[in-house]
Design a protein around this motif. Structure first.
Motif, PDB file in Angstrom:
ATOM      1  N   VAL A   2       0.836  -1.195   0.000  1.00 33.08           N
ATOM      2  CA  VAL A   2       0.000   0.000   0.000  1.00 33.08           C
ATOM      3  C   VAL A   2       0.876   1.253   0.000  1.00 33.08           C
ATOM      4  CG1 VAL A   2      -1.706   1.328   1.274  1.00 33.08           C
ATOM      5  CG2 VAL A   2      -1.867  -1.167   1.196  1.00 33.08           C
ATOM      6  N   GLN A   3       0.536   2.175  -0.855  1.00 31.96           N
ATOM      7  CA  GLN A   3       1.219   3.466  -0.878  1.00 31.96           C
ATOM      8  C   GLN A   3       0.181   4.571  -0.980  1.00 31.96           C
ATOM      9  OE1 GLN A   3       4.071   3.078  -4.154  1.00 31.96           O
ATOM     10  NE2 GLN A   3       5.700   2.742  -2.657  1.00 31.96           N
ATOM     11  N   LEU A   4       0.473   5.680  -0.308  1.00 29.27           N
ATOM     12  CA  LEU A   4      -0.394   6.849  -0.344  1.00 29.27           C
ATOM     13  C   LEU A   4       0.404   8.016  -0.886  1.00 29.27           C
ATOM     14  CD1 LEU A   4      -2.003   6.562   3.221  1.00 29.27           C
ATOM     15  CD2 LEU A   4      -2.915   5.684   1.074  1.00 29.27           C
ATOM     16  N   ALA A   5      -0.239   8.816  -1.725  1.00 26.61           N
ATOM     17  CA  ALA A   5       0.446   9.964  -2.318  1.00 26.61           C
ATOM     18  C   ALA A   5      -0.464  11.182  -2.259  1.00 26.61           C
ATOM     19  CB  ALA A   5       0.849   9.663  -3.750  1.00 26.61           C
ATOM     20  N   GLU A   6      -0.051  12.184  -1.501  1.00 31.41           N
ATOM     21  CA  GLU A   6      -0.822  13.422  -1.416  1.00 31.41           C
ATOM     22  C   GLU A   6      -0.381  14.390  -2.512  1.00 31.41           C
ATOM     23  OE1 GLU A   6       0.262  12.411   2.989  1.00 31.41           O
ATOM     24  OE2 GLU A   6       1.257  12.521   1.034  1.00 31.41           O
ATOM     25  N   SER A   7      -1.301  15.258  -2.870  1.00 33.52           N
ATOM     26  CA  SER A   7      -0.997  16.343  -3.799  1.00 33.52           C
ATOM     27  C   SER A   7      -1.979  17.472  -3.560  1.00 33.52           C
ATOM     28  CB  SER A   7      -1.063  15.868  -5.253  1.00 33.52           C
ATOM     29  OG  SER A   7      -2.351  15.405  -5.558  1.00 33.52           O
ATOM     30  N   GLY A   8      -1.690  18.620  -4.123  1.00 33.11           N
ATOM     31  CA  GLY A   8      -2.612  19.737  -4.041  1.00 33.11           C
ATOM     32  C   GLY A   8      -2.201  20.860  -3.123  1.00 33.11           C
ATOM     33  N   GLY A   9      -1.147  20.657  -2.363  1.00 40.34           N
ATOM     34  CA  GLY A   9      -0.695  21.723  -1.475  1.00 40.34           C
ATOM     35  C   GLY A   9      -0.172  22.914  -2.267  1.00 40.34           C
ATOM     36  N   ASP A  10      -0.305  24.093  -1.668  1.00 38.56           N
ATOM     37  CA  ASP A  10       0.115  25.316  -2.359  1.00 38.56           C
ATOM     38  C   ASP A  10       0.170  26.451  -1.354  1.00 38.56           C
ATOM     39  OD1 ASP A  10      -0.895  26.551  -5.661  1.00 38.56           O
ATOM     40  OD2 ASP A  10       0.830  27.051  -4.384  1.00 38.56           O
ATOM     41  N   SER A  11       0.555  27.611  -1.838  1.00 36.25           N
ATOM     42  CA  SER A  11       0.530  28.833  -1.035  1.00 36.25           C
ATOM     43  C   SER A  11      -0.652  29.673  -1.470  1.00 36.25           C
ATOM     44  CB  SER A  11       1.826  29.627  -1.228  1.00 36.25           C
ATOM     45  OG  SER A  11       2.941  28.903  -0.768  1.00 36.25           O
ATOM     46  N   VAL A  12      -1.493  30.057  -0.513  1.00 37.54           N
ATOM     47  CA  VAL A  12      -2.686  30.843  -0.819  1.00 37.54           C
ATOM     48  C   VAL A  12      -2.832  31.953   0.215  1.00 37.54           C
ATOM     49  CG1 VAL A  12      -3.893  28.927  -1.912  1.00 37.54           C
ATOM     50  CG2 VAL A  12      -4.202  29.352   0.536  1.00 37.54           C
ATOM     51  N   GLN A  13      -3.667  32.903  -0.100  1.00 38.04           N
ATOM     52  CA  GLN A  13      -3.966  33.961   0.852  1.00 38.04           C
ATOM     53  C   GLN A  13      -5.125  33.534   1.740  1.00 38.04           C
ATOM     54  OE1 GLN A  13      -4.531  37.600  -1.401  1.00 38.04           O
ATOM     55  NE2 GLN A  13      -2.375  38.134  -1.075  1.00 38.04           N
ATOM     56  N   ALA A  14      -5.182  34.148   2.895  1.00 33.97           N
ATOM     57  CA  ALA A  14      -6.278  33.868   3.815  1.00 33.97           C
ATOM     58  C   ALA A  14      -7.614  34.079   3.122  1.00 33.97           C
ATOM     59  CB  ALA A  14      -6.172  34.776   5.039  1.00 33.97           C
ATOM     60  N   GLY A  15      -8.534  33.166   3.397  1.00 33.44           N
ATOM     61  CA  GLY A  15      -9.837  33.197   2.758  1.00 33.44           C
ATOM     62  C   GLY A  15      -9.922  32.357   1.499  1.00 33.44           C
ATOM     63  N   GLY A  16      -8.784  31.902   1.023  1.00 33.23           N
ATOM     64  CA  GLY A  16      -8.754  31.098  -0.183  1.00 33.23           C
ATOM     65  C   GLY A  16      -9.113  29.645   0.053  1.00 33.23           C
ATOM     66  N   SER A  17      -9.051  28.877  -1.015  1.00 33.89           N
ATOM     67  CA  SER A  17      -9.418  27.458  -0.966  1.00 33.89           C
ATOM     68  C   SER A  17      -8.363  26.602  -1.642  1.00 33.89           C
ATOM     69  CB  SER A  17     -10.759  27.235  -1.684  1.00 33.89           C
ATOM     70  OG  SER A  17     -11.810  27.930  -1.056  1.00 33.89           O
TER      71      SER A  17
END
Length: 126
Positions: A2-17
């Motif tokens: 079993v392997q897990l791979a995360e993605s989607g992290g980033d730098s955003v401003q407060a209030g963002g998504s």
């Protein structure tokens, strides 16, 4: 294995998504067990964000994210998602997904989870 791979992290401003993804290989997310999102900020302990019981879809959210974050899954892609809205600077952390394939329930501490992703960084600026 079993392997897990995360993605989607980033730098955003407060209030963002942001939407984080956790893709599981060699494991069917429609199966039994529990998947969870944890986060760890520098100098702090790893803390639970959300747990998701795979067989029932029962979901737990930490008080700090309740009403702002939402978990979903795609069993075709064997992927768990974490939709994060109204982000705050205090949400800044490395986010990890974890899997416990047993049927004992969803722990809110890291110890019982044998499988972890590598983490994805979320940075929220004010």
């Amino acid at each position: 294995q079993v392997q897990l791979a995360e993605s989607g992290g980033d730098s955003v401003q407060a209030g963002g998504s942001l939407r984080l993804s956790c893709a599981a290989s060699s494991y069917n997310t429609g199966n039994q067990g529990c998947m969870a999102w944890f986060r760890q900020a520098p100098g702090k302990e790893r803390e639970v964000v959300s747990t998701f019981w795979l067989s029932t879809s029962w979901t737990y959210y930490a008080d700090s994210v309740k009403g702002r974050f939402a978990v979903s899954r795609d069993n075709v892609k064997n992927t768990l998602y974490l939709q994060m809205n109204s982000l705050k600077p205090e949400d800044t952390a490395t986010y990890y997904c974890a899997l416990d394939p047993t049927v004992g329930g969803c722990s809110r501490v890291p110890g019982p989870y044998p499988y972890w992703g590598q983490g994805t960084q979320v940075t929220v600026s004010s």
